[in-house]
Design a protein around this motif. Structure first.
Motif, mmCIF file in Angstrom:
data_model
loop_
_atom_site.group_PDB
_atom_site.id
_atom_site.type_symbol
_atom_site.label_atom_id
_atom_site.label_comp_id
_atom_site.label_asym_id
_atom_site.label_seq_id
_atom_site.Cartn_x
_atom_site.Cartn_y
_atom_site.Cartn_z
ATOM 1 N N VAL A 216 7.268 -72.038 -44.286
ATOM 2 C CA VAL A 216 6.764 -73.028 -43.325
ATOM 3 C C VAL A 216 7.862 -74.052 -43.087
ATOM 4 C CG1 VAL A 216 5.011 -74.753 -42.803
ATOM 5 C CG2 VAL A 216 4.391 -72.726 -44.115
ATOM 6 N N THR A 217 8.171 -74.307 -41.810
ATOM 7 C CA THR A 217 9.221 -75.264 -41.459
ATOM 8 C C THR A 217 8.671 -76.277 -40.470
ATOM 9 O OG1 THR A 217 10.868 -73.501 -41.688
ATOM 10 C CG2 THR A 217 11.562 -75.520 -40.573
ATOM 11 N N PRO A 218 8.688 -77.573 -40.810
ATOM 12 C CA PRO A 218 8.269 -78.581 -39.823
ATOM 13 C C PRO A 218 9.291 -78.658 -38.696
ATOM 14 C CG PRO A 218 8.301 -79.483 -42.062
ATOM 15 C CD PRO A 218 9.028 -78.186 -42.092
ATOM 16 N N SER A 219 8.822 -78.757 -37.442
ATOM 17 C CA SER A 219 9.723 -78.870 -36.303
ATOM 18 C C SER A 219 9.009 -79.626 -35.193
ATOM 19 C CB SER A 219 10.141 -77.487 -35.806
ATOM 20 O OG SER A 219 10.997 -77.593 -34.705
ATOM 21 N N GLN A 220 9.531 -80.796 -34.860
ATOM 22 C CA GLN A 220 8.928 -81.662 -33.864
ATOM 23 C C GLN A 220 7.455 -81.901 -34.218
ATOM 24 O OE1 GLN A 220 9.867 -80.535 -29.827
ATOM 25 N NE2 GLN A 220 12.038 -80.289 -30.263
ATOM 26 N N ALA B 25 7.463 -87.592 -41.064
ATOM 27 C CA ALA B 25 8.467 -88.098 -41.999
ATOM 28 C C ALA B 25 9.293 -86.964 -42.585
ATOM 29 C CB ALA B 25 7.780 -88.887 -43.112
ATOM 30 N N ALA B 26 8.631 -85.858 -42.919
ATOM 31 C CA ALA B 26 9.353 -84.708 -43.476
ATOM 32 C C ALA B 26 10.333 -84.145 -42.461
ATOM 33 C CB ALA B 26 8.354 -83.631 -43.905
ATOM 34 N N GLN B 27 9.906 -84.144 -41.198
ATOM 35 C CA GLN B 27 10.789 -83.635 -40.153
ATOM 36 C C GLN B 27 12.038 -84.497 -40.025
ATOM 37 O OE1 GLN B 27 9.185 -84.030 -36.256
ATOM 38 N NE2 GLN B 27 11.217 -83.853 -35.372
ATOM 39 N N ALA B 28 11.826 -85.818 -40.130
ATOM 40 C CA ALA B 28 12.969 -86.734 -39.987
ATOM 41 C C ALA B 28 13.987 -86.527 -41.103
ATOM 42 C CB ALA B 28 12.471 -88.175 -39.982
ATOM 43 N N GLN B 29 13.497 -86.082 -42.293
ATOM 44 C CA GLN B 29 14.390 -85.915 -43.438
ATOM 45 C C GLN B 29 15.024 -84.531 -43.484
ATOM 46 O OE1 GLN B 29 12.009 -86.819 -46.840
ATOM 47 N NE2 GLN B 29 11.698 -88.952 -46.282
ATOM 48 N N ALA B 30 14.434 -83.541 -42.752
ATOM 49 C CA ALA B 30 14.938 -82.174 -42.830
ATOM 50 C C ALA B 30 16.300 -82.071 -42.158
ATOM 51 C CB ALA B 30 13.957 -81.222 -42.146
ATOM 52 N N PRO B 31 17.326 -81.584 -42.865
ATOM 53 C CA PRO B 31 18.657 -81.489 -42.269
ATOM 54 C C PRO B 31 18.774 -80.416 -41.212
ATOM 55 C CG PRO B 31 18.640 -80.523 -44.454
ATOM 56 C CD PRO B 31 17.293 -81.144 -44.250
ATOM 57 N N THR B 32 18.050 -79.289 -41.403
ATOM 58 C CA THR B 32 18.105 -78.188 -40.449
ATOM 59 C C THR B 32 16.719 -77.615 -40.275
ATOM 60 O OG1 THR B 32 18.555 -76.582 -42.200
ATOM 61 C CG2 THR B 32 20.467 -77.564 -41.080
ATOM 62 N N GLY B 33 16.564 -76.774 -39.312
ATOM 63 C CA GLY B 33 15.281 -76.110 -39.086
ATOM 64 C C GLY B 33 15.179 -75.661 -37.648
ATOM 65 N N PRO B 34 14.266 -74.724 -37.363
ATOM 66 C CA PRO B 34 14.126 -74.236 -35.993
ATOM 67 C C PRO B 34 13.714 -75.363 -35.066
ATOM 68 C CG PRO B 34 12.936 -72.847 -37.564
ATOM 69 C CD PRO B 34 13.356 -74.064 -38.296
ATOM 70 N N MET B 35 14.246 -75.362 -33.876
ATOM 71 C CA MET B 35 13.893 -76.353 -32.875
ATOM 72 C C MET B 35 12.979 -75.712 -31.843
ATOM 73 S SD MET B 35 15.231 -79.119 -33.885
ATOM 74 C CE MET B 35 14.962 -80.124 -32.434
ATOM 75 N N VAL B 36 11.792 -76.265 -31.681
ATOM 76 C CA VAL B 36 10.833 -75.728 -30.726
ATOM 77 C C VAL B 36 11.019 -76.441 -29.390
ATOM 78 C CG1 VAL B 36 8.403 -75.380 -30.228
ATOM 79 C CG2 VAL B 36 9.210 -75.252 -32.584
ATOM 80 N N PRO B 37 11.152 -75.716 -28.291
ATOM 81 C CA PRO B 37 11.341 -76.374 -27.002
ATOM 82 C C PRO B 37 10.109 -77.196 -26.611
ATOM 83 C CG PRO B 37 11.753 -73.996 -26.866
ATOM 84 C CD PRO B 37 11.162 -74.264 -28.198
#
Length: 595
Positions: free
Chosen positions: A282-286, A45-57
């Motif tokens: 700490v950044t949530p990503s996928q 849910a937090a990831q869905a709300q985050a506007p930006t952040g690193p994208m993990v392949p």
């Protein structure tokens, strides 16, 4: 009636143990699984709300991730791996001197792994600036202009020419242990000055299941940083706490910061006179959380035609205390050996480690070093322990007179207490004195446990025979007759998760016997129920201690042997009943020894 009470006490403890085991498997484990599922849902849910952040392949194998970019090999006496030209990252490292397990064919310990692979861990460096296009980033492919293999005394030089007239030159050097030096230069061939700030980052994308689970060791963010007017101090954030705080920032001058496991460390070391803005983030990503320690240095203006250089160091390797202290002295890195989690009892932990290291250098065996340090500790405590054991022996000798006082004044407790105190005074006995050896050994026990748990010098350190790792529990168990029966107890459902059964080998049993003998030599508790509890304590602690490191059991067992010997000498001299003299009397056919 007394027999029934004893039977009831034993039944009570047996039922309690069964209840604890049942609660562990049928209540606690399902609750833990449910909480883990809830945590994953919240992260999504937090990831869905985050506007930006690193994208993990998308996760690929390590080999595929490694092959996604051209590379420069790394080969030193301590390290092997490669440097990624895309992004100029250090992201592929193995530790030559350490193996994953004790098996002969065990692979070397992996430290860094490339982005794209599961649980990626890497370091990157660069420059940042506002409204300046063309700065090299994670996708920028650098050109190797000097050096073929990164090795001690053989640096590698990489370059990148940006379209805006900026030329970036990166010289990467490495020593014969674990320290990289990154010299970054920027040349401004444009017609106007620009302002850039250097940055460095250690990033971890997701955690393996065992990371952050240790209760006696710090794993997560670590650093020695100042913060504004506050002086430099140890800044820690365990993985679970780090995730809750999301971001922590420090306005520091110099210092260092990194990500640590139990035995391994990746740490950034800026120029010690430079003002930096450091952060644990700490950044949530996928499906993973990205754990990142980084710093941004002070901005500097590069005039047209000028060049500026920034030097950053990266430690990537094993937390060998001697190496950390060597870098601390040679490079001026403040309190670098505090990367090892010495704990709150550091004033005990550090001296014990130093003593173990010194004696190990003499004898070449850490098990023997543990025995020697135990002997030294017991000799230092000998005078105080001697008085305590003498008091305990006199207490045991007064057992019969005290029983007579109880019988005589059973209807007058106040009088009985008065006469008991008078008896203690006449015989010069202090009941409290017997507790002192136990109280003194508690911090020593904890310090030994800490040393064995967190110092890599104890990892895979052999003793004798089958004990080849003093930092791990006894590898044998009584359930398969110490390996004679081909039964892998650890892999058995339910039983395999109980350390008390998996590791109930010779060393825990020997410890249990010495604890029983120590208890038998002490004066009995006044209350019958307390006596039964004390009789059961050696059995209970044998199961509890079975899952502790073998080196800790070695210390505690030998300490018990020393206590038994010391106490026996005193009891024999004072002609006090004791189980050793009783046993010797039976061997001689004399019946019970008479005190």
């Amino acid at each position: 009636m007394q027999q029934n009470d004893s039977r009831n006490t034993i039944a009570f403890f047996a039922i309690a143990v069964l209840i604890l085991i049942g609660y562990q498997f049928f209540v606690f484990e399902p609750q833990k699984a449910q909480k883990a599922a809830e945590s994953r849902a919240k992260a999504a849910a937090a990831q869905a709300q985050a506007p930006t952040g690193p994208m993990v392949p998308k996760v690929v194998t390590r080999e595929v991730a490694k092959a996604a970019s051209p590379r420069v090999a790394v080969d030193t006496p301590a390290l092997s791996g490669s440097l990624r030209l895309q992004g100029a990252r250090i992201d592929d490292l193995y530790l030559k001197g350490y193996r994953e397990t004790l098996a002969k064919n065990s692979p070397p310990v992996e430290l860094f792994r490339p982005e794209g692979a599961e649980h990626a861990w890497f370091a990157e460096f660069g420059w940042t600036g506002q409204n300046i296009p063309g700065l090299p980033g994670a996708q920028t492919v650098w050109t190797k202009t000097a050096g073929d293999v990164l090795a001690p005394g053989k640096p590698v030089t990489l370059t990148y020419a940006a379209p805006n007239g900026l030329t970036f030159t990166r010289k990467v050097s490495v020593d014969d242990k674990f320290m990289f030096t990154i010299d970054d230069a920027v040349t401004n061939a444009g017609g106007v000055p620009i302002t850039l700030a250097p940055y460095a980052s250690v990033q971890r994308q997701g955690l393996a299941p065992h990371h952050g689970k240790g209760q006696n060791v710090h794993e997560g963010a670590v650093g020695i940083l100042s913060d504004g007017d506050k002086g430099r101090e140890l800044r820690l954030s365990k993985y679970k706490d780090w995730k809750k705080k999301a971001s922590q920032t420090f306005a520091s001058t110099g210092g260092w910061l990194g990500v640590t496991d139990k035995y391994w460390l990746a740490a950034l070391v800026p120029n010690q006179s430079e003002k930096i803005n450091a952060s644990y983030r700490v950044t949530p990503s996928q499906d993973v959380d990205i754990y990142d320690v980084n710093y941004v240095g002070a901005p500097r203006t590069i005039a047209a035609g000028a060049t500026v250089t920034e030097t950053t160091r990266l430690f990537a390797g094993a937390k060998v205390v001697q190496d950390l202290q060597g870098y601390e002295k040679a490079l001026g890195i403040p309190d670098f050996d505090k990367a090892v989690d010495w704990g709150m009892l550091w004033f005990f932990t550090r001296p014990f480690f130093m003593a173990l290291e010194y004696i190990f250098g003499l004898v070449g065996n850490f098990g023997v070093a543990i025995l020697a340090v135990t002997l030294l500790v017991r000799l230092l405590l000998f005078p105080l322990a001697h008085k305590s054991y003498e008091s305990m022996s006199r207490m045991k000798k007064l057992q019969k007179p005290m029983e007579e006082l109880k019988a005589r004044y059973k209807d007058d407790p106040a009088k009985m207490q008065q006469e008991t105190l008078a008896l203690y005074q006449r015989e010069k006995v202090n009941p409290v004195a017997g507790c002192l050896p136990i109280l003194l050994q508690i911090p020593i026990f904890l310090a030994f446990y800490k040393v064995l748990s967190v110092t890599i010098e104890m990892r895979h350190a052999p003793f004798i025979a089958y004990i080849q790792d003093l930092s791990a529990p006894d590898p044998h168990t009584i359930l398969n007759l110490f390996g004679l029966i081909p039964w892998n107890v650890a892999a058995t459902p339910f039983i395999g998760g109980v350390d008390a059964l998996v590791h109930l080998g010779p060393l825990p049993l020997l410890y249990g016997f010495t604890m029983w003998l120590t208890t038998a030599m002490n004066p009995p508790a006044p209350d019958p129920m307390q006596q039964r509890i004390f009789q059961l304590m050696p059995i209970l602690f044998t199961f509890i201690m079975a899952g502790f490191p073998a080196g800790l059991l070695l210390y505690w067992t030998f300490s018990n042997v020393f206590s038994i010997f010391q106490q026996y000498i005193i009891m024999h001299r004072l002609k006090v009943d004791n189980p050793i003299d009783d046993f010797l009397a039976k061997i001689r056919g004399e019946g019970k020894a008479i005190g």
